[in-house]
Design an enzyme around this catalytic site. Sequence first.
Site, PDB file in Angstrom:
ATOM      1  N   HIS A  98      16.175  27.308 -26.893  1.00 49.78           N
ATOM      2  CA  HIS A  98      14.889  26.610 -27.016  1.00 49.78           C
ATOM      3  C   HIS A  98      15.027  25.152 -26.570  1.00 49.78           C
ATOM      4  CE1 HIS A  98      14.447  29.739 -30.295  1.00 49.78           C
ATOM      5  NE2 HIS A  98      13.374  29.967 -29.572  1.00 49.78           N
TER       6      HIS A  98
ATOM      7  N   GLY B  44      10.137  29.425 -33.766  1.00 48.75           N
ATOM      8  CA  GLY B  44      11.033  28.654 -34.618  1.00 48.75           C
ATOM      9  C   GLY B  44      12.446  29.185 -34.600  1.00 48.75           C
TER      10      GLY B  44
END
Length: 282
Positions: free
Chosen positions: A34, A28
């Site tokens: 990402h 996360g």
Amino acid sequence: MLLHKIDELRSVRREWAGLSVGLVPTMGALHEGHLSLIKKAKETCDKVIVSVFVNPIQFGPSEDYDKYPRTLDRDTELCQKEGVDIVFAPSPDEMYGGGRLSNDTLTYVCPPFFYVNKLCGKSRVGHFDGVCTVVLKLFNIVQPDYAFFGQKDAQQVVIVKKMVKDLNVPVEIIQCPIVREESGLALSSRNKYLSEAGKKDALVLSAILNNIKLCYNRGITDVSALKETAYGFLTDKHDLEYLEILDKNTLEEKKNADNDSIALIACRVDGVRLIDNMYLGG
Ligand code: PAF
């Protein structure tokens, strides 16, 4: 779709028979690094799953597990914008059961000592056991055809590839390039902990790596000489943990660098442990 339960994920996954599935495993606090993995997964696969799980067993007792940024609402929104099919965000209990998390009680995957007893593995004892254990669990739960990892964690990618090869896991590992800020700072969820001054001091990591690459391109191949070039950049603001030049595929030491070499650095700046790396060839 946001799912928290393994059974729910498996039942959606069953409906995707015949389609190619990509997994982007994350903890996360998603950033552009990402998102570049997610974009690559979207280009490569019919369906994309992003896992968001701050994995307790890869943090040492004095590391930042409790403090690690948790931003699931924002992460889910970003994933939706990128067209991710499932965000899988299990709880620690869902992944490991409610018991004590230790290798007395849980089955762990232990990568070979040669690969873990160097670089980040030297100061983060047990870290890569925790990484391989959760990654193999995620592979078993999701059963992806492809899994996407960032070169930023170069040692992690080498170790995961080794695990996949040694344990005949039917997943292709795709490594994606490091994403940097314009300043050269490699993106990391831990950059959030840096002050403005710390962010400037942190540029020393990419500066050292760029300079090593420049020296290599100018014909210096002696690894000791290349490593020594770093000392001109370091000040009392930098607590260097390691600087190594190794084979990029096997993590073996070399006396002379070549086009298969990678320079890797870990340095604590502003109380934050940062890592970066750069291929010398290409
Ligand atoms: O690189 C990471 O964020 C983690 O180590 C990973 C691969 C998601 C496993 O927890």
